[in-house]
Scaffold this active site. Structure first.
Site, PDB file in Angstrom:
ATOM      1  N   TYR A   1      -0.558   5.134   6.198  1.00 28.39           N
ATOM      2  CA  TYR A   1      -0.792   3.909   5.425  1.00 28.39           C
ATOM      3  C   TYR A   1       0.536   3.312   4.959  1.00 28.39           C
ATOM      4  O   TYR A   1       0.744   2.093   5.005  1.00 28.39           O
ATOM      5  CB  TYR A   1      -1.698   4.189   4.218  1.00 28.39           C
ATOM      6  CG  TYR A   1      -1.872   2.963   3.354  1.00 28.39           C
ATOM      7  CD1 TYR A   1      -2.669   1.901   3.761  1.00 28.39           C
ATOM      8  CD2 TYR A   1      -1.203   2.848   2.131  1.00 28.39           C
ATOM      9  CE1 TYR A   1      -2.803   0.760   2.988  1.00 28.39           C
ATOM     10  CE2 TYR A   1      -1.330   1.719   1.349  1.00 28.39           C
ATOM     11  CZ  TYR A   1      -2.138   0.676   1.772  1.00 28.39           C
ATOM     12  OH  TYR A   1      -2.248  -0.451   1.015  1.00 28.39           O
ATOM     13  N   LYS A   2       1.444   4.182   4.521  1.00 26.30           N
ATOM     14  CA  LYS A   2       2.732   3.674   4.047  1.00 26.30           C
ATOM     15  C   LYS A   2       3.642   3.263   5.205  1.00 26.30           C
ATOM     16  O   LYS A   2       4.693   2.672   4.979  1.00 26.30           O
ATOM     17  CB  LYS A   2       3.412   4.723   3.156  1.00 26.30           C
ATOM     18  CG  LYS A   2       2.767   4.820   1.757  1.00 26.30           C
ATOM     19  CD  LYS A   2       3.512   5.808   0.875  1.00 26.30           C
ATOM     20  CE  LYS A   2       2.919   5.925  -0.522  1.00 26.30           C
ATOM     21  NZ  LYS A   2       3.252   4.783  -1.396  1.00 26.30           N
TER      22      LYS A   2
ATOM     23  N   ARG B   1       3.511   0.809 -14.372  1.00 23.78           N
ATOM     24  CA  ARG B   1       3.232   1.804 -13.344  1.00 23.78           C
ATOM     25  C   ARG B   1       4.287   1.615 -12.267  1.00 23.78           C
ATOM     26  O   ARG B   1       4.744   0.493 -12.033  1.00 23.78           O
ATOM     27  CB  ARG B   1       1.838   1.550 -12.788  1.00 23.78           C
ATOM     28  CG  ARG B   1       1.545   2.189 -11.474  1.00 23.78           C
ATOM     29  CD  ARG B   1       0.111   1.936 -11.001  1.00 23.78           C
ATOM     30  NE  ARG B   1      -0.088   2.662  -9.781  1.00 23.78           N
ATOM     31  CZ  ARG B   1       0.033   2.132  -8.574  1.00 23.78           C
ATOM     32  NH1 ARG B   1       0.301   0.864  -8.435  1.00 23.78           N
ATOM     33  NH2 ARG B   1      -0.119   2.874  -7.506  1.00 23.78           N
TER      34      ARG B   1
ATOM     35  N   GLU C   1       8.172  -0.560  -6.623  1.00 19.20           N
ATOM     36  CA  GLU C   1       7.550  -1.647  -7.379  1.00 19.20           C
ATOM     37  C   GLU C   1       7.283  -1.175  -8.799  1.00 19.20           C
ATOM     38  O   GLU C   1       6.649  -0.143  -8.993  1.00 19.20           O
ATOM     39  CB  GLU C   1       6.214  -2.033  -6.761  1.00 19.20           C
ATOM     40  CG  GLU C   1       6.320  -2.579  -5.356  1.00 19.20           C
ATOM     41  CD  GLU C   1       4.963  -2.954  -4.768  1.00 19.20           C
ATOM     42  OE1 GLU C   1       4.962  -3.568  -3.707  1.00 19.20           O
ATOM     43  OE2 GLU C   1       3.916  -2.621  -5.365  1.00 19.20           O
TER      44      GLU C   1
ATOM     45  N   TYR D   1      -1.659   9.790  -4.892  1.00 19.03           N
ATOM     46  CA  TYR D   1      -2.018   8.637  -5.707  1.00 19.03           C
ATOM     47  C   TYR D   1      -2.704   9.102  -6.989  1.00 19.03           C
ATOM     48  O   TYR D   1      -3.450  10.086  -6.993  1.00 19.03           O
ATOM     49  CB  TYR D   1      -2.982   7.729  -4.949  1.00 19.03           C
ATOM     50  CG  TYR D   1      -2.378   7.014  -3.759  1.00 19.03           C
ATOM     51  CD1 TYR D   1      -1.115   6.430  -3.834  1.00 19.03           C
ATOM     52  CD2 TYR D   1      -3.092   6.893  -2.573  1.00 19.03           C
ATOM     53  CE1 TYR D   1      -0.585   5.758  -2.752  1.00 19.03           C
ATOM     54  CE2 TYR D   1      -2.562   6.210  -1.487  1.00 19.03           C
ATOM     55  CZ  TYR D   1      -1.309   5.646  -1.581  1.00 19.03           C
ATOM     56  OH  TYR D   1      -0.787   4.966  -0.518  1.00 19.03           O
TER      57      TYR D   1
ATOM     58  N   ASN E   1       5.263   2.230  -8.195  1.00 20.38           N
ATOM     59  CA  ASN E   1       4.724   2.508  -6.872  1.00 20.38           C
ATOM     60  C   ASN E   1       5.894   2.497  -5.886  1.00 20.38           C
ATOM     61  O   ASN E   1       6.919   1.879  -6.143  1.00 20.38           O
ATOM     62  CB  ASN E   1       3.688   1.432  -6.516  1.00 20.38           C
ATOM     63  CG  ASN E   1       2.940   1.772  -5.256  1.00 20.38           C
ATOM     64  OD1 ASN E   1       2.686   2.939  -4.965  1.00 20.38           O
ATOM     65  ND2 ASN E   1       2.588   0.755  -4.494  1.00 20.38           N
TER      66      ASN E   1
HETATM   67  C1  HEM Z   1      -3.812   1.032 -12.627  1.00 22.34           C
HETATM   68  C2  HEM Z   1      -4.147   0.125 -11.754  1.00 22.34           C
HETATM   69  C3  HEM Z   1      -3.883   0.248 -10.263  1.00 22.34           C
HETATM   70  C4  HEM Z   1      -3.625   1.330  -9.493  1.00 22.34           C
HETATM   71  C5  HEM Z   1      -3.530   2.806  -9.899  1.00 22.34           C
HETATM   72  C6  HEM Z   1      -3.433   0.849  -8.141  1.00 22.34           C
HETATM   73  C7  HEM Z   1      -3.136   1.639  -7.047  1.00 22.34           C
HETATM   74  C8  HEM Z   1      -2.774   1.193  -5.793  1.00 22.34           C
HETATM   75  C9  HEM Z   1      -2.272   2.016  -4.725  1.00 22.34           C
HETATM   76  C10 HEM Z   1      -2.057   3.524  -4.802  1.00 22.34           C
HETATM   77  C11 HEM Z   1      -2.025   1.224  -3.669  1.00 22.34           C
HETATM   78  C12 HEM Z   1      -1.412   1.666  -2.327  1.00 22.34           C
HETATM   79  C13 HEM Z   1       0.056   1.315  -2.358  1.00 22.34           C
HETATM   80  C14 HEM Z   1       0.997   2.124  -1.474  1.00 22.34           C
HETATM   81  O1  HEM Z   1       0.845   3.303  -1.236  1.00 22.34           O
HETATM   82  O2  HEM Z   1       2.023   1.537  -1.079  1.00 22.34           O
HETATM   83  C15 HEM Z   1      -2.358  -0.122  -4.067  1.00 22.34           C
HETATM   84  C16 HEM Z   1      -2.235  -1.234  -3.264  1.00 22.34           C
HETATM   85  C17 HEM Z   1      -2.499  -2.499  -3.684  1.00 22.34           C
HETATM   86  N1  HEM Z   1      -2.901  -2.888  -4.957  1.00 22.34           N
HETATM   87 FE1  HEM Z   1      -3.323  -1.699  -6.506  1.00 22.34          FE
HETATM   88  N2  HEM Z   1      -3.568  -0.501  -8.123  1.00 22.34           N
HETATM   89  C18 HEM Z   1      -3.856  -0.906  -9.404  1.00 22.34           C
HETATM   90  C19 HEM Z   1      -4.105  -2.184  -9.828  1.00 22.34           C
HETATM   91  C20 HEM Z   1      -4.072  -3.270  -9.017  1.00 22.34           C
HETATM   92  C21 HEM Z   1      -4.402  -4.612  -9.435  1.00 22.34           C
HETATM   93  C22 HEM Z   1      -4.825  -5.005 -10.821  1.00 22.34           C
HETATM   94  C23 HEM Z   1      -4.211  -5.410  -8.333  1.00 22.34           C
HETATM   95  C24 HEM Z   1      -4.409  -6.882  -8.175  1.00 22.34           C
HETATM   96  C25 HEM Z   1      -4.353  -7.738  -9.091  1.00 22.34           C
HETATM   97  C26 HEM Z   1      -3.761  -4.582  -7.245  1.00 22.34           C
HETATM   98  C27 HEM Z   1      -3.422  -5.031  -6.001  1.00 22.34           C
HETATM   99  C28 HEM Z   1      -3.033  -4.250  -4.956  1.00 22.34           C
HETATM  100  C29 HEM Z   1      -2.695  -4.766  -3.634  1.00 22.34           C
HETATM  101  C30 HEM Z   1      -2.709  -6.228  -3.217  1.00 22.34           C
HETATM  102  C31 HEM Z   1      -2.357  -3.671  -2.837  1.00 22.34           C
HETATM  103  C32 HEM Z   1      -1.956  -3.708  -1.350  1.00 22.34           C
HETATM  104  C33 HEM Z   1      -3.222  -3.475  -0.561  1.00 22.34           C
HETATM  105  C34 HEM Z   1      -3.003  -3.553   0.929  1.00 22.34           C
HETATM  106  O3  HEM Z   1      -2.178  -2.788   1.473  1.00 22.34           O
HETATM  107  O4  HEM Z   1      -3.704  -4.368   1.547  1.00 22.34           O
HETATM  108  N3  HEM Z   1      -3.697  -3.290  -7.691  1.00 22.34           N
HETATM  109  N4  HEM Z   1      -2.813  -0.111  -5.363  1.00 22.34           N
END
Ligand code: HEM
Length: 337
Positions: free
Chosen positions: A317-318, A222, A266, A32, A224
């Site tokens: 986690y994934k 970004r 995504e 990450y 994902n």
């Molecule tokens: C540069 C900004 C961000 C980064 C680097 C980031 C990074 C991440 C990462 C690495 C994951 C794990 C996903 C996976 O491995 O499948 C994640 C999950 C998530 N992110 Fe972010 N994120 C960012 C911004 C945001 C923002 C702004 C929101 C909401 C408005 C958000 C909402 C979520 C949600 C809902 C999940 C799923 C969490 C879960 O599994 O319960 N993220 N994010």
């Protein structure tokens, strides 16, 4: 390597040629990071190209995706959550995106403006709507829902509240095993706490810094990825629908139908909206099966390397720690199709 040389067997499906392949060419191991880059920059891949516009309508899949989005919204109003005070940001979002769509896809989408009086036409879906900016009664839905019924992206808005960045409005029909109703109102820390390493390694706070400094005139994106929690091209694997998809992967693993496994990608766009300063985190979900990936050798080999190298906590986690080895063995085996 040219696209043609990269492809074996049958022609690739349209969605594969437009797929936002999530890994840079030389990447062998994934961790990450705050992997953001300027948006609206076309990026070539081993099978085609993606990324010229903020919205990817999805080519021949657009109609089907929008029918699915509208079906879910009609059936479950809780997929749209707008916290008090967020309506102006939703209007801001609507206007920004309709203008952008009309410029990006002028052959099917038109927006005419006369002060606050707007006229939107989407010839692909048959939408023809006049409305007044800020007048809720002039639209058949709230402004976020109106936009969400025109484009395939999940829509998330982040705003500063009590000094923290909070996820305060969202329309989400295609969540990857999370729920908009559960997460809405949370801070960035609260949302990302369940993700291993993210907060401890300082990535959540760097992501928050990035969002705070996002200028109003530059759009970022970004990418994902994960292996989908469903063995079909089902977009809606939200927690709300868990009973409908929860047994898909156990059945796929039992039957060793690895070709059906889906890589879920995504593309997330960050826009600071000009009138309210709210920031978008809009998510466009793409999927392709291992069967399709197997026919693009650079993708096949890279995905297997990345998935097998991923540390156990991230693979857990994934959701694929238990089956990644046989799945990747199938992926890199002889092509028989
Ligand atoms: C540069 C900004 C961000 C980064 C680097 C980031 C990074 C991440 C990462 C690495 C994951 C794990 C996903 C996976 O491995 O499948 C994640 C999950 C998530 N992110 Fe972010 N994120 C960012 C911004 C945001 C923002 C702004 C929101 C909401 C408005 C958000 C909402 C979520 C949600 C809902 C999940 C799923 C969490 C879960 O599994 O319960 N993220 N994010």
């Amino acid at each position: 390597m040219s696209s043609a040389a990269a492809v074996e067997g049958r022609p690739l499906a349209g969605h594969t040629t437009r797929l936002p392949w999530p890994f840079p060419d030389d990447l062998d191991s994934f961790r990450y990071s705050v992997n953001v880059e300027p948006a609206r920059v076309p990026r070539p891949t081993a099978a085609g190209e993606w990324g010229a516009h903020i919205v990817d309508l999805g080519g021949e899949e657009y109609g089907a995706m929008m029918a699915e989005r509208r079906r879910i919204l009609d059936a479950d109003p809780h997929r749209v959550r707008i916290l008090p005070g967020m309506l102006p940001a939703c209007w801001d979002l609507l206007l920004y995106y309709l203008r952008d769509l009309a410029i990006s896809f002028p052959h099917i989408m038109e927006l005419s403006e006369d002060g606050d009086h707007l006229h939107w036409r989407n010839h692909a879906l048959g939408t023809d709507q006049s409305f007044v900016l800020g007048d809720a009664a002039s639209l058949p839905y709230d402004p976020m829902t109106f936009l969400g019924r025109e484009i395939p992206d999940d829509l998330l808005l982040v705003k500063e509240r009590d000094g923290r960045l909070c996820f305060d409005a969202g329309l989400v029909t295609f969540a990857a095993a999370w729920s908009v109703s559960f997460d809405v109102g949370m801070t960035m820390d609260e949302i990302h706490n369940p993700v291993p390493r993210l907060t401890k390694e300082g990535i959540t706070s760097r992501a928050e810094q990035f969002l705070r400094r996002l200028p109003a005139d530059q759009v970022y994106r970004r990418v994902n990825w994960t292996l989908s929690a469903s063995g079909s091209r089902k977009l809606d694997v939200s927690l709300e629908e868990l009973p409908a998809w929860g047994t898909d992967i156990p059945a796929l693993v039992r039957d060793e139908e690895w070709g059906r496994l889906q890589l879920r990608i995504e593309v997330e766009h960050f826009v600071r909206l000009p009138m309210t300063g709210a920031v978008t985190f809009n998510i466009r979900t793409h999927m392709t099966s291992l069967d399709e990936i197997r026919r693009v050798p650079p993708w096949r080999d890279q995905l297997a390397r990345v998935v097998l190298e991923l540390p156990e906590d991230l693979a857990t986690y994934k959701g694929f720690a238990d089956y990644r080895e046989p799945a990747m063995a199938w992926l890199t085996g002889e092509v028989t199709a």
